[in-house]
Structure formats: C-alpha cells, structure tokens
Design a protein around this motif. Structure first.
Motif, PDB file in Angstrom:
ATOM      1  N   UNK A  80     -24.881  13.749 -82.515  1.00 26.01           N
ATOM      2  CA  UNK A  80     -25.473  15.077 -82.372  1.00 26.01           C
ATOM      3  C   UNK A  80     -26.383  15.394 -83.557  1.00 26.01           C
ATOM      4  N   UNK A  81     -25.984  15.008 -84.740  1.00 23.83           N
ATOM      5  CA  UNK A  81     -26.824  15.194 -85.928  1.00 23.83           C
ATOM      6  C   UNK A  81     -28.150  14.459 -85.759  1.00 23.83           C
ATOM      7  N   UNK A 149     -17.997  18.951 -76.305  1.00 26.48           N
ATOM      8  CA  UNK A 149     -19.039  19.876 -76.788  1.00 26.48           C
ATOM      9  C   UNK A 149     -20.191  19.084 -77.406  1.00 26.48           C
ATOM     10  N   UNK A 150     -19.867  18.136 -78.284  1.00 27.98           N
ATOM     11  CA  UNK A 150     -20.905  17.344 -78.952  1.00 27.98           C
ATOM     12  C   UNK A 150     -21.728  16.546 -77.939  1.00 27.98           C
ATOM     13  N   UNK A 151     -21.067  15.909 -76.970  1.00 27.72           N
ATOM     14  CA  UNK A 151     -21.776  15.091 -75.993  1.00 27.72           C
ATOM     15  C   UNK A 151     -22.621  15.937 -75.038  1.00 27.72           C
ATOM     16  N   UNK A 152     -22.150  17.112 -74.671  1.00 27.92           N
ATOM     17  CA  UNK A 152     -22.912  17.979 -73.771  1.00 27.92           C
ATOM     18  C   UNK A 152     -24.186  18.480 -74.438  1.00 27.92           C
ATOM     19  N   UNK A 181     -24.620   9.938 -73.411  1.00 23.77           N
ATOM     20  CA  UNK A 181     -23.852  11.099 -73.867  1.00 23.77           C
ATOM     21  C   UNK A 181     -23.333  11.920 -72.692  1.00 23.77           C
ATOM     22  N   UNK A 182     -24.048  11.894 -71.559  1.00 20.96           N
ATOM     23  CA  UNK A 182     -23.549  12.573 -70.356  1.00 20.96           C
ATOM     24  C   UNK A 182     -22.266  11.900 -69.871  1.00 20.96           C
ATOM     25  N   UNK A 188     -14.759  12.907 -71.545  1.00 21.91           N
ATOM     26  CA  UNK A 188     -13.959  13.981 -72.142  1.00 21.91           C
ATOM     27  C   UNK A 188     -13.341  14.858 -71.063  1.00 21.91           C
ATOM     28  N   UNK A 189     -14.138  15.179 -70.062  1.00 19.28           N
ATOM     29  CA  UNK A 189     -13.654  16.021 -68.968  1.00 19.28           C
ATOM     30  C   UNK A 189     -12.549  15.331 -68.177  1.00 19.28           C
ATOM     31  N   UNK A 190     -12.757  14.048 -67.883  1.00 15.28           N
ATOM     32  CA  UNK A 190     -11.759  13.295 -67.121  1.00 15.28           C
ATOM     33  C   UNK A 190     -10.448  13.175 -67.894  1.00 15.28           C
ATOM     34  N   UNK A 191     -10.554  12.838 -69.176  1.00 12.98           N
ATOM     35  CA  UNK A 191      -9.352  12.659 -69.984  1.00 12.98           C
ATOM     36  C   UNK A 191      -8.583  13.971 -70.119  1.00 12.98           C
TER      37      UNK A 191
END
Length: 384
Positions: A80-81, A149-152, A181-182, A188-191
């Motif tokens: 993200x940075x 959050x970071x990946x979105x 990243x998507x 993240x959502x699945x886990x």
C-alpha cells in the motif's frame, strides 16, 4: 509443501533478490522490496520443515503462524505504501502515518490474541484447529481485517493509476498488481467468512473450503509477482530494442559524422541505450542539415530519378533517394567543396524528418539500409 507453493516461494525469493540492488540505490523502490521480502519470509515460515524447526526452537506451539501473519501485515502495508507513492505522492506522509498506526495496532492485538488462544499442541493448520474458539476467531478477524483494508485500497489505487500510465507495459503491470491485491482482499474475505461461519456453526467448515482459500492466496501472490515484474521486463525489452536500433544506424552515423565531425557531442560510453539512441538520432539529423548545404537541387532530382529506376517503392524509395544525395554530399564535403547557394538547393532539408521519435528511428533504420545498399554505392562510384 505442494508444487504450486514451491514455485510461488521460489519466485518470491527470486524477485526479492532481483530487486535488492534497486532498493539499495533508489529509495522509492524500498517499499516494494520490503513487500516481497516480507511475503517471501512469511511463505517460508509456512513451510512444514521450517514450521517444526521454529516452533521447537522457540518452545511455543504455532509461533511460526504468528510470525507468518505479522510478516503478512508488514508486506501488505508495504504494498500500500508503494502504490500510494506512485499514485498519490502528495498523500504519502499522511498515508504512512495511518499505515503505521493500523499495522501497529493490528500486530499488537494479534500478539495478545495469539497468547490468549489455547494451544495445547502443535497443529498443522492454526485456523482450522481454532474454529469455534473466541480468541482464535478474533485473532483471524484482526489479521484478515487489516489485510483486507490494505488490499482493497491498494486495488483501487492500482486500477485508478493504471488509466494514466503511458507505457503499455506499465499499464498492464499495474492492472495485474491490482488484480493481485483484489485476490488478496478476496482471500481476506474468504478466510474471515470461514472463521465466522465455523464460530457460529461448529463443524461446518471442511478441508476443501480451506483449500480454496489457499488457492486464492497463491493466485494473489502470483499476480503481484507478475504485475510488479512486467514493467521492468518492458524497460529491459525497450533497452534491447534501442540497443539493436543503435547498432543498425551506427554505420550511417559513422559515415555522416566523418564528413561533419564537429556536430558530435561528448563521450557517451556510460549513457543508457535510450539516451545514446536519442543522441545518435540528433547527431544524424544535424549532419543531414549541414550536408544538405552541399547538394544542388539538380542532384536531388537525379537521386530521385535513380531511386525510381531501382524498383523500390514508398518509404524505401524516399530513403534511397536521400541516401544517394547524402553520399554525394559527404564526398563533396570531404573534398573541400563550397556550400551551394540558396537558389541551387531546396529550402527545407528536414521535410522528411518525423516528429515522433520512434517514427524517426524507424525512418533512419530504412535510410541506413538504403545508404549502404548496392544501388547507392553504385551511383556514388559513377559520380566519383
């Protein structure tokens, strides 16, 4: 570790080592290198042999899982940075403060929740073993929440910035990074969904569901690897093309500058192929402008006639005509001839020069070939 994970891990370390010199030299490359180094180290900690060694050495069950997830937070923050630095550079200081707070809070909370999670024995799948556990579920929510959050946000920035990227390689690379990243956000959502479902309905989660989540994670990492490497491959490919074009127009440059040596700029040995090609094109243009002063208009007409008799058409015919009168001009200049009067030569010698650099390089490649063609050589001998 299965074959897919072995390939992904090997690629991660390869990219990490490949990007290390650039990270040392260029500060803006350090975030991306940190991301790959963190993800590579995290993936290594997930290898069964490494897991056993780390946990036995520390004497803490599943400590490698905590280390892997903490490195995952560092890696996602670094990605993200990186994208903020290229897409929203003015917002980078504020974004870094927010990232530091988010990562610090998340990593502290994960460490506390990990300590609170019952771990009576070493398990191969920390999440699967703690389905239904309040502390284990909370640990997973904090990790996947921060990662998601970071990946979105990274996905949104990568895709938004890709619309403004000029080079096709860069544009495609940014879109692949955005896709990676998507997939990271999807992982993240699945886990998180699997852990919540298992907490609310114990016994529902099974191994295939976990396998799907792992496949999404591997897809995310693979897309990020390819996406980050593609622009660099594009730059390398352009350098190879520039070097090859330079090699092919060098003989023309050598011939023209031998007659007009004063237009050659200073030494160029340490310049990149792109800059060297630019300078060579400029010097050829300058030499043509100077040599055009030594060519009467009737010589140009004769060159056009000779080119027409050669049978070539289109751009090659135009190039052959120019090559013929350039040979005549070089010979006249080297023989010490005077420049012809304005009334005896065309007013504009640069009419055929292309404004677009790549188009001009393509034109000079044809001109160089024509200059050294048998037709141009024969005509030069006849005029000698």
């Amino acid at each position: 570790m299965n074959t897919v994970k072995e390939i992904v891990l090997a690629l991660l370390w390869a990219v990490t080592l490949w990007r290390l010199p650039a990270a040392v030299r260029v500060p803006r490359q350090r975030a991306l290198w940190t991301a790959f180094a963190s993800i590579a180290a995290a993936s290594t900690l997930g290898e069964p042999g490494v897991v056993d060694h780390v946990d036995q050495l520390a004497g803490v069950h599943n400590l490698s899982t905590l280390g892997k997830n903490l490195l995952g937070i560092v890696g996602s923050a670094a990605i993200l940075d990186f994208v903020v630095a290229i897409a929203r550079p003015m917002a980078l200081p504020r974004a870094r403060r927010a990232l530091t707070v988010l990562a610090t809070v998340s990593m502290t909370a994960m460490s506390v929740l990990f300590a609170l999670t019952p771990r009576p024995s070493e398990v191969s799948d920390f999440y699967q073993a703690n389905v239904g556990s309040l502390a284990g579920t909370a640990y997973c929510m904090v990790f996947t929440g921060c990662l998601g959050i970071a990946m979105t946000v990274a996905t949104w920035l990568f895709w938004a910035y890709s619309r403004h990227a000029g080079a096709a390689w860069l544009r495609t690379g940014l879109r692949l990074l955005g896709a990676g990243t998507a997939f990271g956000a999807l992982y993240s959502l699945l886990r998180a969904a699997l852990m919540l479902l298992g907490f609310l309905h114990p016994g529902v989660i099974n191994a295939p569901a976990t396998t799907v989540a792992d496949a999404v994670e591997n897809a995310a990492i693979s897309l990020i690897i390819v996406g980050s490497s593609l622009p660099a491959v594009g730059v390398l490919w352009r350098s190879v093309r520039d070097w090859w074009a330079l090699r092919r127009i060098q003989p023309l440059w050598a011939e023209l500058t031998s007659a007009v040596p004063d237009i050659v700029l200073d030494a160029r040995s340490r310049l990149t192929p792109r800059v060297r090609l630019h300078r060579t094109v400029i010097e050829i243009r300058d030499a043509v402008l100077v040599l055009s002063s030594y060519v009467p208009e009737h010589v140009r007409r004769q060159a056009e006639h000779t080119a027409g008799l050669s049978g070539v058409q289109g751009d090659r015919r135009t190039a052959l005509s120019e090559a013929i009168w350039l040979r005549t001009a070089c010979a006249a200049k080297l023989d010490g001839a005077d420049i012809v009067s304005e009334s005896e030569r065309q007013a504009t010698a640069s009419a055929t020069m292309a404004l677009d650099f790549d188009a001009e390089v393509a034109r000079l490649l044809i001109l160089s070939e024509a200059y050294h063609s048998p037709a141009a050589r024969t005509h030069a001998k006849e005029q000698a």
